[in-house]
Design a protein around this motif. Structure first.
Motif, PDB file in Angstrom:
ATOM      1  N   PRO A 138       0.808  -1.230   0.000  1.00 34.43           N
ATOM      2  CA  PRO A 138       0.000   0.000   0.000  1.00 34.43           C
ATOM      3  C   PRO A 138       0.841   1.280   0.000  1.00 34.43           C
ATOM      4  CG  PRO A 138      -0.819  -1.563   1.640  1.00 34.43           C
ATOM      5  CD  PRO A 138       0.502  -2.073   1.171  1.00 34.43           C
ATOM      6  N   MET A 139       2.135   1.146   0.351  1.00 32.54           N
ATOM      7  CA  MET A 139       3.005   2.322   0.426  1.00 32.54           C
ATOM      8  C   MET A 139       3.857   2.507  -0.831  1.00 32.54           C
ATOM      9  SD  MET A 139       4.317   2.071   4.396  1.00 32.54           S
ATOM     10  CE  MET A 139       4.417   0.287   4.556  1.00 32.54           C
ATOM     11  N   ALA A 140       3.683   1.634  -1.816  1.00 34.49           N
ATOM     12  CA  ALA A 140       4.500   1.695  -3.028  1.00 34.49           C
ATOM     13  C   ALA A 140       4.376   3.053  -3.703  1.00 34.49           C
ATOM     14  CB  ALA A 140       4.078   0.603  -4.000  1.00 34.49           C
ATOM     15  N   GLY A 141       5.530   3.628  -4.041  1.00 42.42           N
ATOM     16  CA  GLY A 141       5.543   4.929  -4.694  1.00 42.42           C
ATOM     17  C   GLY A 141       5.669   6.095  -3.749  1.00 42.42           C
ATOM     18  N   HIS A 142       5.395   5.874  -2.467  1.00 38.23           N
ATOM     19  CA  HIS A 142       5.506   6.965  -1.486  1.00 38.23           C
ATOM     20  C   HIS A 142       6.028   6.430  -0.149  1.00 38.23           C
ATOM     21  CE1 HIS A 142       1.668   5.542   0.270  1.00 38.23           C
ATOM     22  NE2 HIS A 142       1.285   5.400  -0.989  1.00 38.23           N
ATOM     23  N   GLU A 189      10.660   6.691   5.712  1.00 35.93           N
ATOM     24  CA  GLU A 189      11.310   5.999   6.816  1.00 35.93           C
ATOM     25  C   GLU A 189      10.303   5.463   7.827  1.00 35.93           C
ATOM     26  OE1 GLU A 189      14.434   8.194   8.653  1.00 35.93           O
ATOM     27  OE2 GLU A 189      15.510   8.562   6.791  1.00 35.93           O
ATOM     28  N   THR A 190       9.259   6.219   8.087  1.00 40.74           N
ATOM     29  CA  THR A 190       8.241   5.770   9.042  1.00 40.74           C
ATOM     30  C   THR A 190       7.552   4.515   8.529  1.00 40.74           C
ATOM     31  OG1 THR A 190       7.875   8.031   9.799  1.00 40.74           O
ATOM     32  CG2 THR A 190       6.143   6.420  10.276  1.00 40.74           C
ATOM     33  N   GLY A 191       7.201   4.520   7.245  1.00 38.35           N
ATOM     34  CA  GLY A 191       6.547   3.358   6.667  1.00 38.35           C
ATOM     35  C   GLY A 191       7.439   2.142   6.661  1.00 38.35           C
ATOM     36  N   ALA A 192       8.699   2.315   6.261  1.00 37.58           N
ATOM     37  CA  ALA A 192       9.634   1.190   6.234  1.00 37.58           C
ATOM     38  C   ALA A 192       9.872   0.646   7.640  1.00 37.58           C
ATOM     39  CB  ALA A 192      10.951   1.624   5.593  1.00 37.58           C
ATOM     40  N   SER A 193       9.998   1.529   8.609  1.00 36.47           N
ATOM     41  CA  SER A 193      10.234   1.096   9.986  1.00 36.47           C
ATOM     42  C   SER A 193       9.073   0.271  10.524  1.00 36.47           C
ATOM     43  CB  SER A 193      10.477   2.305  10.888  1.00 36.47           C
ATOM     44  OG  SER A 193      11.651   2.994  10.500  1.00 36.47           O
ATOM     45  N   PRO A 250       9.408  -5.625  -8.489  1.00 35.31           N
ATOM     46  CA  PRO A 250      10.819  -5.289  -8.248  1.00 35.31           C
ATOM     47  C   PRO A 250      11.013  -3.830  -7.859  1.00 35.31           C
ATOM     48  CG  PRO A 250      10.617  -6.644 -10.202  1.00 35.31           C
ATOM     49  CD  PRO A 250       9.225  -6.284  -9.795  1.00 35.31           C
ATOM     50  N   SER A 251      10.192  -2.939  -8.403  1.00 35.25           N
ATOM     51  CA  SER A 251      10.339  -1.520  -8.086  1.00 35.25           C
ATOM     52  C   SER A 251      10.137  -1.253  -6.596  1.00 35.25           C
ATOM     53  CB  SER A 251       9.343  -0.687  -8.895  1.00 35.25           C
ATOM     54  OG  SER A 251       8.009  -1.103  -8.632  1.00 35.25           O
ATOM     55  N   LEU A 252       9.276  -2.030  -5.957  1.00 36.07           N
ATOM     56  CA  LEU A 252       9.052  -1.862  -4.521  1.00 36.07           C
ATOM     57  C   LEU A 252      10.285  -2.282  -3.726  1.00 36.07           C
ATOM     58  CD1 LEU A 252       7.218  -1.149  -2.153  1.00 36.07           C
ATOM     59  CD2 LEU A 252       6.252  -3.463  -2.282  1.00 36.07           C
ATOM     60  N   ILE A 253      10.953  -3.329  -4.186  1.00 42.29           N
ATOM     61  CA  ILE A 253      12.190  -3.756  -3.521  1.00 42.29           C
ATOM     62  C   ILE A 253      13.233  -2.647  -3.599  1.00 42.29           C
ATOM     63  CG2 ILE A 253      14.069  -5.435  -3.554  1.00 42.29           C
ATOM     64  CD1 ILE A 253      11.318  -6.504  -2.594  1.00 42.29           C
ATOM     65  N   GLY A 254      13.377  -2.043  -4.770  1.00 41.56           N
ATOM     66  CA  GLY A 254      14.328  -0.946  -4.902  1.00 41.56           C
ATOM     67  C   GLY A 254      13.994   0.206  -3.984  1.00 41.56           C
ATOM     68  N   GLU A 255      12.705   0.507  -3.880  1.00 39.48           N
ATOM     69  CA  GLU A 255      12.265   1.602  -3.011  1.00 39.48           C
ATOM     70  C   GLU A 255      12.583   1.291  -1.550  1.00 39.48           C
ATOM     71  OE1 GLU A 255       8.175   4.288  -2.581  1.00 39.48           O
ATOM     72  OE2 GLU A 255       8.175   2.452  -3.784  1.00 39.48           O
ATOM     73  N   LEU A 256      12.310   0.055  -1.133  1.00 34.65           N
ATOM     74  CA  LEU A 256      12.590  -0.347   0.247  1.00 34.65           C
ATOM     75  C   LEU A 256      14.080  -0.260   0.562  1.00 34.65           C
ATOM     76  CD1 LEU A 256      10.224  -3.436   0.554  1.00 34.65           C
ATOM     77  CD2 LEU A 256      10.249  -1.491   2.133  1.00 34.65           C
ATOM     78  N   LEU A 257      14.920  -0.748  -0.333  1.00 29.97           N
ATOM     79  CA  LEU A 257      16.357  -0.758  -0.065  1.00 29.97           C
ATOM     80  C   LEU A 257      16.921   0.653   0.035  1.00 29.97           C
ATOM     81  CD1 LEU A 257      17.434  -3.705  -2.394  1.00 29.97           C
ATOM     82  CD2 LEU A 257      17.185  -3.734   0.098  1.00 29.97           C
ATOM     83  N   ILE A 258      16.434   1.549  -0.803  1.00 27.29           N
ATOM     84  CA  ILE A 258      16.902   2.936  -0.750  1.00 27.29           C
ATOM     85  C   ILE A 258      16.549   3.576   0.583  1.00 27.29           C
ATOM     86  CG2 ILE A 258      16.527   5.236  -1.720  1.00 27.29           C
ATOM     87  CD1 ILE A 258      16.284   3.856  -4.473  1.00 27.29           C
ATOM     88  N   VAL A 259      15.321   3.340   1.054  1.00 26.84           N
ATOM     89  CA  VAL A 259      14.894   3.930   2.330  1.00 26.84           C
ATOM     90  C   VAL A 259      15.638   3.296   3.500  1.00 26.84           C
ATOM     91  CG1 VAL A 259      12.944   4.273   3.892  1.00 26.84           C
ATOM     92  CG2 VAL A 259      12.637   4.581   1.422  1.00 26.84           C
ATOM     93  N   VAL A 292      22.766  -2.724   5.610  1.00 30.52           N
ATOM     94  CA  VAL A 292      21.606  -3.505   5.191  1.00 30.52           C
ATOM     95  C   VAL A 292      22.142  -4.758   4.507  1.00 30.52           C
ATOM     96  CG1 VAL A 292      19.508  -3.576   3.792  1.00 30.52           C
ATOM     97  CG2 VAL A 292      20.213  -1.432   4.895  1.00 30.52           C
ATOM     98  N   VAL A 293      21.868  -5.908   5.108  1.00 32.96           N
ATOM     99  CA  VAL A 293      22.344  -7.191   4.598  1.00 32.96           C
ATOM    100  C   VAL A 293      21.158  -7.906   3.961  1.00 32.96           C
ATOM    101  CG1 VAL A 293      23.442  -9.393   5.177  1.00 32.96           C
ATOM    102  CG2 VAL A 293      24.063  -7.306   6.441  1.00 32.96           C
ATOM    103  N   VAL A 294      21.285  -8.215   2.667  1.00 37.26           N
ATOM    104  CA  VAL A 294      20.176  -8.807   1.924  1.00 37.26           C
ATOM    105  C   VAL A 294      20.498 -10.263   1.600  1.00 37.26           C
ATOM    106  CG1 VAL A 294      18.671  -8.608  -0.089  1.00 37.26           C
ATOM    107  CG2 VAL A 294      19.664  -6.544   0.937  1.00 37.26           C
ATOM    108  N   ASP A 295      19.636 -11.156   2.060  1.00 35.36           N
ATOM    109  CA  ASP A 295      19.772 -12.578   1.770  1.00 35.36           C
ATOM    110  C   ASP A 295      18.910 -12.887   0.556  1.00 35.36           C
ATOM    111  OD1 ASP A 295      20.381 -15.285   1.983  1.00 35.36           O
ATOM    112  OD2 ASP A 295      18.714 -15.672   3.342  1.00 35.36           O
TER     113      ASP A 295
END
Length: 208
Positions: free
Chosen positions: A32-36, A39-43, A70-79, A87-90
Motif C-alpha cells: 500500500p506504500m509503493a511509490g511513497h 522511513e516511518t513506513g519502512a520502519s 521489483p520496483s518496490l524492492i528498490g524503493e525499500l532498499l533505498i529507504v 543492510v544485509v540482503v539474503d
C-alpha cells in the motif's frame, strides 16, 4: 551500529524460522506504500531481533511473493539505507528481477559456495553473468562454506574451477546447524568459535 537483514527469498524465505521469529508484518505489507514509501513506513514493517538488529522478512502466505514488484524492492532498499548503517540482503540463488534490483543497489556482492561440483558450476555461471551485466568486479567477494570438508576438492581446485580468489574460508562444524535449529545464530552466541571468527574476519576486512 544499526543493522537490518532483508530476506529477499520472497517465496521460500527462511530467515524468520532460522531465528524463531513470527513476524507481524512482512515485505508484502509494503504494497500500500509503493511509490511513497518513507522511513516511518519502512520502519513499521520491521521485526526486531535484538538491540540494533532488525529484520525485514519474507512473506509467509503462499502467493504473496508474486504480488511484490521489483520496483518496490528498490524503493525499500533505498529507504532502509537511510535508516541503518548496514543492510544485509539474503537473496535466493536465481537471478530474478528482484535480485537484480538488489544487486543494482548493493555496495558489495557476497557470493557463497561449497566445495562440490554443482555448486561451483553455478557460481561460475553467476560470476559470468555479473560480468556480462557489467557489475564492478571490485565489489565482489566469494566465500567458501564448509571449506575444510574432505570431499576430494582442494582449495586450489575450487579457485581453478571458479577462476576467482576465495575471500573467506568458513570451516565445517556441526555447531552451525545446531545453532540454526535452536534459533540462535552462532556468531553472536559464540564469537570465539572458528566459524564465527572466520565470518567476523571477512566482515571486518572486506565490508567495513
Amino acid at each position: 551500529q544499526r543493522v537490518c537483514i532483508v530476506d529477499l527469498d520472497l517465496a521460500l524465505g527462511d530467515v524468520a524460522i532460522s531465528v524463531q521469529l513470527d513476524p507481524a508484518k512482512t515485505i508484502v505489507d509494503a504494497l500500500p506504500m509503493a511509490g511513497h514509501l518513507d522511513e516511518t513506513g519502512a520502519s513499521s514493517l520491521l521485526t526486531r531481533y535484538q538491540p540494533n538488529l532488525e529484520m525485514l522478512l519474507a512473506p509467509t502466505t503462499p502467493g504473496d511473493a508474486e504480488k511484490i514488484p521489483p520496483s518496490l524492492i528498490g524503493e525499500l532498499l533505498i529507504v532502509l539505507r537511510t535508516i541503518f548503517d548496514f543492510v544485509v540482503v539474503d537473496t535466493p540463488a536465481e537471478c530474478s528481477e528482484h535480485v537484480l534490483t538488489d544487486r543494482d543497489n548493493a555496495a558489495h556482492h557476497v557470493l557463497l559456495t561449497t566445495p562440490d561440483v554443482p555448486a561451483l558450476k553455478n557460481l561460475r555461471i553467476t560470476l559470468d553473468m555479473l560480468d556480462l551485466l557489467s557489475y564492478p568486479r571490485q565489489i565482489r567477494s566469494v566465500v567458501l562454506n564448509r571449506a575444510d570438508s574432505k570431499v576430494g576438492l582442494s582449495l586450489e581446485d575450487v579457485e581453478r574451477v571458479v577462476r576467482w580468489p576465495i575471500s573467506a574460508h568458513i570451516p565445517s562444524s556441526r555447531d552451525v546447524p545446531i545453532s540454526i535449529n535452536k534459533g540462535t545464530p552462532l556468531t553472536p552466541a559464540n564469537p570465539g568459535h572458528p566459524a564465527s571468527q572466520a565470518i567476523s574476519r571477512f566482515a571486518q576486512h572486506r565490508l567495513l
